[in-house]
Design a protein around this motif. Sequence first.
Motif, short mmCIF file in Angstrom:
data_model
loop_
_atom_site.label_atom_id
_atom_site.label_comp_id
_atom_site.label_asym_id
_atom_site.label_seq_id
_atom_site.Cartn_x
_atom_site.Cartn_y
_atom_site.Cartn_z
N TYR A 346 0.85 -1.19 0.00
CA TYR A 346 0.00 0.00 0.00
C TYR A 346 0.89 1.24 0.00
O TYR A 346 1.92 1.30 0.67
CB TYR A 346 -0.89 -0.04 1.24
N LEU A 347 0.50 2.23 -0.78
CA LEU A 347 1.24 3.46 -0.97
C LEU A 347 2.56 3.23 -1.74
O LEU A 347 3.46 4.07 -1.70
CB LEU A 347 1.55 4.15 0.37
N THR A 348 2.63 2.08 -2.45
CA THR A 348 3.85 1.68 -3.15
C THR A 348 5.05 1.71 -2.20
O THR A 348 6.14 2.14 -2.53
CB THR A 348 4.11 2.55 -4.40
N ARG A 349 4.80 1.22 -1.00
CA ARG A 349 5.88 1.08 -0.02
C ARG A 349 6.52 -0.30 -0.18
O ARG A 349 5.83 -1.31 -0.06
CB ARG A 349 5.36 1.28 1.40
N PRO A 350 7.79 -0.37 -0.45
CA PRO A 350 8.46 -1.66 -0.54
C PRO A 350 8.40 -2.39 0.81
O PRO A 350 8.58 -1.78 1.87
CB PRO A 350 9.90 -1.29 -0.90
N ARG A 351 8.17 -3.69 0.74
CA ARG A 351 8.14 -4.46 1.99
C ARG A 351 9.53 -4.56 2.60
O ARG A 351 10.54 -4.52 1.89
CB ARG A 351 7.54 -5.84 1.73
N PRO A 352 9.60 -4.69 3.93
CA PRO A 352 10.89 -4.60 4.62
C PRO A 352 11.75 -5.84 4.42
O PRO A 352 11.27 -6.91 4.04
CB PRO A 352 10.49 -4.44 6.09
N TRP A 375 6.19 -2.70 -8.75
CA TRP A 375 5.39 -2.60 -9.98
C TRP A 375 5.85 -3.54 -11.09
O TRP A 375 5.41 -3.44 -12.23
CB TRP A 375 5.33 -1.16 -10.49
N ALA A 376 6.71 -4.49 -10.76
CA ALA A 376 7.29 -5.36 -11.80
C ALA A 376 6.24 -6.14 -12.57
O ALA A 376 6.43 -6.47 -13.76
CB ALA A 376 8.30 -6.32 -11.17
N ALA A 377 5.12 -6.50 -11.93
CA ALA A 377 4.10 -7.32 -12.60
C ALA A 377 3.09 -6.49 -13.39
O ALA A 377 2.23 -7.05 -14.08
CB ALA A 377 3.35 -8.17 -11.57
N GLU A 378 3.19 -5.16 -13.31
CA GLU A 378 2.23 -4.30 -14.00
C GLU A 378 2.61 -4.18 -15.48
O GLU A 378 3.78 -4.05 -15.83
CB GLU A 378 2.17 -2.95 -13.33
N LEU A 379 1.59 -4.17 -16.32
CA LEU A 379 1.80 -4.10 -17.78
C LEU A 379 1.56 -2.67 -18.23
O LEU A 379 0.44 -2.29 -18.58
CB LEU A 379 0.86 -5.09 -18.49
#
Length: 382
Positions: A346-352, A375-379
């Motif tokens: 959420y909020l494009t926060r990378p997981r820790p 966002w790697a899986a977004e087309l």
Amino acid sequence: MTLSRSELRTAAERFGTPLYVYDAAELDAALARVRSAFGPARVFYAVKANPNLTLLGRMRAAGVGFECVSAGEIARAEHVGASGDTLLVNGPAKSAQEYAAGARLGATFIVDRVEEVGLLPPRSKALVRVNPALDVSTHDHLATGAASSKFGVTPEQVPQVLGALREAGHDARGLHVHIGSAIRNAGDFSAAFARLTALHLHTGDLDVLDVGGGWGVDADLPGIAREAHAAAATFSAQLWVEPGRYLVARAGTLLTRVVGTKHTGRNFVLTDAGMTELLRPMLYGAQHPVTALWDGEVQDRWDVAGPACESGDLLARGVRLPAPTPGDLLALGEAGAYGASMSSNYLTRPRPAEALWDGAAWALIRRRETPQDVWAAELAPF
């Protein structure tokens, strides 16, 4: 908190924050406590509590099986070598993919509804999940054995489901019950086991009685185990247990740095971790012990607030701390279960990142994500 302040500070300096850290010694100790209490019972770890492959690999090496509730969890369990009688597939709405993967690996399915009998792959091994319709001592979102819960079949439906399984050519191995998580009152388990033993009149002897998990981290395991074994003996059944949070909660700590402070109607200490790293406080009011890793006289109470633009993004309320300054470290304990596993983008926060202390050195067991990972899986159409 099982790790020293020095060890925690070293991890934060090396890997950055927010950061999940785990103590291998406490992981081993928790499993030892379960095995000491439950003796010959077969232990299955509830993967949803923390699915990190390093932790799963350690458990598999120690002879622990896995309870999985998604295709992804089944794939993780297979990756570390689980199959056959070391694998359970659970869940109220299993997909075709999950049935196929479980059948391929020879897993035992936990049947959650009457209609599921007709969905099982041919000649499946199965347990019937019983909902004992109990009000238990935990948050509503963690109670899975209440009459209003979506889980399991009623006690009255059990003979019908067992009969349907056998008529369809499946191996109806026994019964399963799991009444919730972080349960505080041992009497709740006594009541659940009593509901199960009452079914012996209608089911006769069975091969397996799986009593789930859900014990709080301070639970009287020997007492619960004695009652569980007594219930299994009623059916002449082997006892199975499924601890999740109990095995990993105390081994895990979330480290977060102070970003600043704010004084409005309350005192806020602002941190670089929040609901995207640890959802439990917002989701069901979980309270995690908070330790300041800096020195000073404790004077005021503080609410620990994360960076999200959400009023509910609070990790703790009313915690007594020395006066915080930017860069100070806070440690949130009992975060090894449903912490990293529930973290989000959420909020494009990378997981820790996640790191493991083996008693002598730190090892990175999950790297910190980047925005590009998120966002790697977004087309994108450009």
